[in-house]
Motif scaffolding. Sequence first.
Motif, PDB file in Angstrom:
ATOM      1  N   GLY A   1      13.280  25.180  -2.354  1.00 20.28           N
ATOM      2  CA  GLY A   1      14.519  25.000  -1.925  1.00 20.28           C
ATOM      3  C   GLY A   1      15.030  25.664  -1.211  1.00 20.28           C
ATOM      4  N   GLY A   2      16.448  25.176  -0.694  1.00 21.45           N
ATOM      5  CA  GLY A   2      17.798  26.845   0.026  1.00 21.45           C
ATOM      6  C   GLY A   2      18.767  25.810  -0.393  1.00 21.45           C
TER       7      GLY A   2
ATOM      8  N   PRO B   1      26.521  24.114   3.309  1.00 23.17           N
ATOM      9  CA  PRO B   1      27.636  24.311   3.643  1.00 23.17           C
ATOM     10  C   PRO B   1      28.427  24.398   3.136  1.00 23.17           C
ATOM     11  CG  PRO B   1      26.891  22.962   5.530  1.00 23.17           C
ATOM     12  CD  PRO B   1      25.747  23.087   4.310  1.00 23.17           C
ATOM     13  N   ARG B   2      28.411  23.566   1.867  1.00 18.87           N
ATOM     14  CA  ARG B   2      29.287  23.017   0.256  1.00 18.87           C
ATOM     15  C   ARG B   2      28.166  23.759  -0.884  1.00 18.87           C
ATOM     16  NH1 ARG B   2      34.161  21.138  -0.216  1.00 18.87           N
ATOM     17  NH2 ARG B   2      33.564  19.580  -1.895  1.00 18.87           N
ATOM     18  N   LEU B   3      28.049  24.689  -1.254  1.00 18.32           N
ATOM     19  CA  LEU B   3      27.243  25.419  -1.803  1.00 18.32           C
ATOM     20  C   LEU B   3      27.665  24.159  -3.747  1.00 18.32           C
ATOM     21  CD1 LEU B   3      25.078  27.131  -3.178  1.00 18.32           C
ATOM     22  CD2 LEU B   3      27.062  28.436  -4.364  1.00 18.32           C
ATOM     23  N   PRO B   4      26.414  23.260  -3.722  1.00 15.32           N
ATOM     24  CA  PRO B   4      26.309  22.708  -5.513  1.00 15.32           C
ATOM     25  C   PRO B   4      26.435  23.139  -6.194  1.00 15.32           C
ATOM     26  CG  PRO B   4      24.537  22.495  -4.165  1.00 15.32           C
ATOM     27  CD  PRO B   4      24.860  23.275  -3.271  1.00 15.32           C
TER      28      PRO B   4
ATOM     29  N   ALA C   1      21.070  21.749  -8.288  1.00 20.11           N
ATOM     30  CA  ALA C   1      22.489  22.318  -7.592  1.00 20.11           C
ATOM     31  C   ALA C   1      22.080  23.728  -8.368  1.00 20.11           C
ATOM     32  CB  ALA C   1      23.772  22.260  -8.959  1.00 20.11           C
ATOM     33  N   ILE C   2      22.911  25.001  -8.059  1.00 20.27           N
ATOM     34  CA  ILE C   2      23.288  26.410  -8.419  1.00 20.27           C
ATOM     35  C   ILE C   2      24.187  26.727  -9.647  1.00 20.27           C
ATOM     36  CG2 ILE C   2      23.317  29.097  -7.667  1.00 20.27           C
ATOM     37  CD1 ILE C   2      22.677  27.546  -4.580  1.00 20.27           C
ATOM     38  N   SER C   3      23.507  27.965 -10.359  1.00 16.35           N
ATOM     39  CA  SER C   3      25.035  28.158 -11.435  1.00 16.35           C
ATOM     40  C   SER C   3      24.351  29.593 -11.789  1.00 16.35           C
ATOM     41  CB  SER C   3      24.225  27.058 -12.860  1.00 16.35           C
ATOM     42  OG  SER C   3      25.448  27.516 -13.802  1.00 16.35           O
TER      43      SER C   3
ATOM     44  N   TRP D   1      32.991  25.113  -1.545  1.00 16.86           N
ATOM     45  CA  TRP D   1      31.726  24.613  -2.839  1.00 16.86           C
ATOM     46  C   TRP D   1      32.364  23.247  -3.585  1.00 16.86           C
ATOM     47  CZ3 TRP D   1      33.714  24.243  -7.896  1.00 16.86           C
ATOM     48  CH2 TRP D   1      35.369  24.432  -7.831  1.00 16.86           C
ATOM     49  N   HIS D   2      31.446  22.762  -4.215  1.00 16.46           N
ATOM     50  CA  HIS D   2      31.544  21.830  -5.014  1.00 16.46           C
ATOM     51  C   HIS D   2      30.870  21.257  -6.175  1.00 16.46           C
ATOM     52  CE1 HIS D   2      27.955  19.609  -3.346  1.00 16.46           C
ATOM     53  NE2 HIS D   2      28.564  18.836  -4.091  1.00 16.46           N
TER      54      HIS D   2
END
Length: 313
Positions: free
Chosen positions: A178-179, A184-187, A233-235, A212-213
Amino acid sequence: MPEVPVAALDLELLRSFQAAAQLGSLAAAAQQRHRTVSAISMQIKRLEETLGSRLLERGSRGVTPTAIGEALLQESRELLRLHDGMLSRFTGRGLGGKVRLGLPEDYARELLGSVLPEFMAYHPDVLLEVVTATSGELARQLSRSQLTLGVVLDRPHSLPGGETLWLTTPVWAGPRVGGLGTRPRLPLALHEVDCPYRALAIESLEAIGKSWHAVFTSTSIHAVEKAVEMGLAISVLDRERLTTAMRELGPEDGLPPLKRCEARLHFARHIDAASQPAVDALANLLRERLSQRGPWRTGGSSGPESRRPPSWR
């Protein structure tokens, strides 16, 4: 033939010096040692006169060990450990008292699985309580002496004093496929406020103007990791926590570099005198097992280091 007088070290002077050097404050050492500030100051002055060297530098923000003081701090720990261990063996009295230890949740699993059970096996009469929380919350509890001892990351709230155990290795963690980083808004999957890695993530993204959100927020590190693995999401995680379902992200994914944090060992300003030897023993174990490498390999090694007899008993 007359005996030549030999200077002797007073162990109580060493204990007061050790408390001042560890806490970074004569006032905090006085509270811990149940003495006045002037008494602690005089004890350290007598120790300096005995050794003929300046041991502490006094400043507006407290005290810090000189180079000689740092060397004495290391050796005095071993001397006091040997003394207290010999006394307990010959008097039949083991360590007692109560120790309330605070740990960041991200590192609790490794420490609970190796270091702490070993300590409890050697000191069954010590009442050990372990609290896990964000570093911000642990810092608050230490400042109120609600914890006796704590391993705390130096973000988002930096406690004065303490000693560095290891440097963390925070990385951007994303799902294996996944990318998400190109959106545009980083999850993001984040802990609640007071988490060092939450602060790192937000500061780094805002520094480059990246939107981000928080799509997922939890107090549980395992829930945050699951959100990443499932592609939600990313963390920001310690590199050692990456699983096979994750991959490390970086500049090629449009993400900024992350600063490292210091994991530091802190003592409460007030420690009950009956519990002090047990607190020192646990602190020595944490130093021995975590210094410069962190908790990741504390229980898994089968090499010579793991067979070395512990120096904290």
